[in-house]
Design an enzyme around this catalytic site. Structure first.
Site, PDB file in Angstrom:
ATOM      1  N   ASP A   1       0.814  -1.223   0.000  1.00  0.00           N
ATOM      2  CA  ASP A   1       0.000   0.000   0.000  1.00  0.00           C
ATOM      3  C   ASP A   1       0.847   1.272   0.000  1.00  0.00           C
ATOM      4  O   ASP A   1       0.433   2.305   0.521  1.00  0.00           O
ATOM      5  CB  ASP A   1      -0.974   0.019   1.196  1.00  0.00           C
ATOM      6  CG  ASP A   1      -1.834  -1.233   1.240  1.00  0.00           C
ATOM      7  OD1 ASP A   1      -2.257  -1.675   0.156  1.00  0.00           O
ATOM      8  OD2 ASP A   1      -2.072  -1.749   2.342  1.00  0.00           O
TER       9      ASP A   1
ATOM     10  N   THR B   1      -5.540 -11.316   4.563  1.00  0.00           N
ATOM     11  CA  THR B   1      -6.662 -10.662   3.883  1.00  0.00           C
ATOM     12  C   THR B   1      -7.682 -11.705   3.385  1.00  0.00           C
ATOM     13  O   THR B   1      -8.726 -11.335   2.846  1.00  0.00           O
ATOM     14  CB  THR B   1      -6.185  -9.819   2.678  1.00  0.00           C
ATOM     15  OG1 THR B   1      -5.444 -10.671   1.798  1.00  0.00           O
ATOM     16  CG2 THR B   1      -5.322  -8.651   3.108  1.00  0.00           C
TER      17      THR B   1
ATOM     18  N   THR C   1      -7.695  -1.083   0.813  1.00  0.00           N
ATOM     19  CA  THR C   1      -8.429  -1.108  -0.463  1.00  0.00           C
ATOM     20  C   THR C   1      -9.263  -2.382  -0.575  1.00  0.00           C
ATOM     21  O   THR C   1     -10.383  -2.366  -1.063  1.00  0.00           O
ATOM     22  CB  THR C   1      -7.434  -1.072  -1.655  1.00  0.00           C
ATOM     23  OG1 THR C   1      -6.430  -0.120  -1.377  1.00  0.00           O
ATOM     24  CG2 THR C   1      -8.106  -0.718  -2.953  1.00  0.00           C
TER      25      THR C   1
ATOM     26  N   HIS D   1      -4.396  -2.183  -5.874  1.00  0.00           N
ATOM     27  CA  HIS D   1      -3.705  -1.025  -6.433  1.00  0.00           C
ATOM     28  C   HIS D   1      -4.744   0.056  -6.728  1.00  0.00           C
ATOM     29  O   HIS D   1      -5.687  -0.201  -7.484  1.00  0.00           O
ATOM     30  CB  HIS D   1      -3.098  -1.388  -7.783  1.00  0.00           C
ATOM     31  CG  HIS D   1      -1.798  -2.118  -7.702  1.00  0.00           C
ATOM     32  ND1 HIS D   1      -1.156  -2.437  -6.541  1.00  0.00           N
ATOM     33  CD2 HIS D   1      -1.007  -2.577  -8.692  1.00  0.00           C
ATOM     34  CE1 HIS D   1      -0.032  -3.055  -6.832  1.00  0.00           C
ATOM     35  NE2 HIS D   1       0.083  -3.167  -8.126  1.00  0.00           N
TER      36      HIS D   1
HETATM   37  P1  GTP Z   1      -0.759  -2.983  -2.815  1.00  0.00           P
HETATM   38  O1  GTP Z   1      -0.498  -3.537  -4.157  1.00  0.00           O
HETATM   39  O2  GTP Z   1      -2.015  -3.528  -2.177  1.00  0.00           O
HETATM   40  O3  GTP Z   1       0.390  -3.067  -1.894  1.00  0.00           O
HETATM   41  O4  GTP Z   1      -1.164  -1.394  -2.961  1.00  0.00           O
HETATM   42  P2  GTP Z   1      -0.483  -0.102  -3.607  1.00  0.00           P
HETATM   43  O5  GTP Z   1       0.958  -0.020  -3.280  1.00  0.00           O
HETATM   44  O6  GTP Z   1      -0.827   0.010  -5.056  1.00  0.00           O
HETATM   45  O7  GTP Z   1      -1.202   1.085  -2.786  1.00  0.00           O
HETATM   46  P3  GTP Z   1      -2.770   1.353  -2.499  1.00  0.00           P
HETATM   47  O8  GTP Z   1      -3.382   1.823  -3.754  1.00  0.00           O
HETATM   48  O9  GTP Z   1      -3.398   0.227  -1.793  1.00  0.00           O
HETATM   49  O10 GTP Z   1      -2.685   2.514  -1.395  1.00  0.00           O
HETATM   50  C1  GTP Z   1      -2.131   3.732  -1.640  1.00  0.00           C
HETATM   51  C2  GTP Z   1      -3.185   4.835  -1.394  1.00  0.00           C
HETATM   52  O11 GTP Z   1      -2.541   6.076  -1.430  1.00  0.00           O
HETATM   53  C3  GTP Z   1      -4.254   4.918  -2.456  1.00  0.00           C
HETATM   54  O12 GTP Z   1      -5.447   5.360  -1.893  1.00  0.00           O
HETATM   55  C4  GTP Z   1      -3.704   5.962  -3.447  1.00  0.00           C
HETATM   56  O13 GTP Z   1      -4.707   6.643  -4.193  1.00  0.00           O
HETATM   57  C5  GTP Z   1      -3.035   6.887  -2.477  1.00  0.00           C
HETATM   58  N1  GTP Z   1      -1.859   7.586  -3.006  1.00  0.00           N
HETATM   59  C6  GTP Z   1      -0.802   7.069  -3.695  1.00  0.00           C
HETATM   60  N2  GTP Z   1       0.140   8.005  -3.885  1.00  0.00           N
HETATM   61  C7  GTP Z   1      -0.318   9.139  -3.291  1.00  0.00           C
HETATM   62  C8  GTP Z   1       0.226  10.452  -3.124  1.00  0.00           C
HETATM   63  O14 GTP Z   1       1.337  10.760  -3.535  1.00  0.00           O
HETATM   64  N3  GTP Z   1      -0.561  11.343  -2.427  1.00  0.00           N
HETATM   65  C9  GTP Z   1      -1.790  11.042  -1.947  1.00  0.00           C
HETATM   66  N4  GTP Z   1      -2.453  11.965  -1.289  1.00  0.00           N
HETATM   67  N5  GTP Z   1      -2.316   9.807  -2.084  1.00  0.00           N
HETATM   68  C10 GTP Z   1      -1.586   8.880  -2.744  1.00  0.00           C
HETATM   69 MG    MG Z   2      -3.077  -1.791  -1.651  1.00  0.00          MG
END
Ligand code: GTP
Ligand code: MG
Length: 336
Positions: A12, A122, A247, A41
């Site tokens: 995440d 999960t 998520t 994601h």
């Molecule tokens: P996994 O594959 O489950 O590990 O997830 P991930 O690494 O793709 O991340 P995930 O989308 O679960 O969580 C990241 C959260 O942060 C999401 O809600 C994104 O929209 C948000 N996000 C990512 N980058 C940024 C950023 O730079 N700023 C903000 N405000 N939100 C962000």
């Molecule tokens: Mg995630």
């Protein structure tokens, strides 16, 4: 050119966001997804928000072909939904050896007190399917006639693209400390989430790798059991504006502050050539939506520079918002 993206903490970190940004900016010919459907994601692009559990985040670039690695795991219902949501059926390739999770895997995990209780899984059936793969009982993509139109030898496809000088991205899920081998066992996931593990899931050797980007977030979050050094109380997390919800599960994520020593070790083990830090705007609200380093508030610049010095690897990307393009690209540092 082969670029690998991996998570540096407990998942995440925003791999979906960074992978979608890089796909739009770099125009890869092919993007390969590793891992299983326990990932979530989040991609925000053109004002639309998607939570993808299977499809590579690079789908945002219509010119990029998408592939599922032989070592990855899919679930038919999720795959079908995401193909429809993203409209990518005509440019999707699935390796015959990609594993298929069934409803029985999910039921088996739900009734497993160890996974459900101690580990805090999960419960998406990934571990059950992977263990059946090891027992040579799992059905693979090649066993499902409805997937026949996607069947492609993915390692061959990757190698062909690389030999033609094309750019290939490998997108991982979860993060370093959830690695089955290198995380805090048993509070881990059912695969090796590091850069080396990701390569073995795709099935190609390390000599092709040009870039390994480890993605961190400006604070640390964790779901499930295990130790989280410096864990904040939910009240402290709320006060600092760093509370998060999963998520896939909707569960509140446990939170602690960014730890550069931890990040340094992770960068070393993954042989990071560069580091991305997302959610800079959450730590420094003045950074919100900024797309150039020079326009960042001074405190955010200073913090990025300090983290880079402590980690010992160039910080080349910084996230300043949910939207894919809300990203500061500092890869000019690598060209010096
Ligand atoms: P996994 O594959 O489950 O590990 O997830 P991930 O690494 O793709 O991340 P995930 O989308 O679960 O969580 C990241 C959260 O942060 C999401 O809600 C994104 O929209 C948000 N996000 C990512 N980058 C940024 C950023 O730079 N700023 C903000 N405000 N939100 C962000
Ligand atoms: Mg995630």
């Amino acid at each position: 050119m082969l670029d690998i993206l991996v998570g540096g903490f407990y998942g995440d970190e925003g791999k979906g966001k960074i992978a979608s940004f890089l796909a739009l900016k770099d125009n890869p010919a092919l993007s390969v997804r590793t891992g299983g459907t326990n990932a979530g994601h989040t991609i925000v692009f053109n004002g639309k928000k998607l939570g993808l559990r299977s499809m590579p985040s690079a789908f945002v670039n219509p010119k990029t072909e998408l592939a599922m690695a032989p070592g990855s795991l899919i679930r038919l219902a999720i795959l079908e939904r995401e193909i429809n949501e993203t409209g990518t059926g005509s440019r999707l390739f699935i390796d015959p050896h990609t594993g298929v999770i069934t409803e029985e895997d999910i039921e088996a995990e739900k009734s497993n007190a160890h996974l459900n209780g101690t580990v805090g899984s999960t419960l998406q059936g990934v571990g059950s399917a992977e263990s059946r793969r090891i027992l040579r009982k799992l059905k693979l993509a090649k066993d499902y006639s409805e997937l026949s139109k996607y069947m492609t030898d993915v390692p061959e496809k990757v190698l062909d693209a690389l030999e033609q000088g094309k750019l290939v991205h490998i997108e991982s899920t979860q993060g370093h400390f959830l690695s089955l081998y290198h995380g805090e066992y048993p509070y881990v996931t059912s695969r090796n989430t590091t850069s080396s593990g990701v390569l073995s899931e795709v099935g190609i050797g390390p000599k092709y790798v040009d870039n390994i980007t480890v993605i961190f977030k400006s604070f640390i979050t964790r779901v499930g059991g295990g130790v989280l050094k410096g864990e904040l109380t939910p009240e402290e997390a709320k006060k600092l504006g760093v509370e998060e919800f999963g998520t896939v599960t909707g569960r509140p994520r446990r939170v602690s502050l960014f730890d550069p020593e931890v990040a340094k070790r992770v960068a070393r083990i993954n042989s990071a050539t560069q580091v991305a830090i997302t959610k800079l705007d959450i730590k420094f609200p003045g950074a919100k939506g900024v797309r150039e380093y020079s326009k960042l508030p001074e405190d955010a610049k200073k913090w990025l520079d300090e983290m880079e010095a402590e980690i010992g690897v160039p910080v080349t990307l910084a996230g300043t918002g949910e939207e894919a393009m809300d990203t500061i690209d500092m890869r000019y540092k690598l060209r010096k």
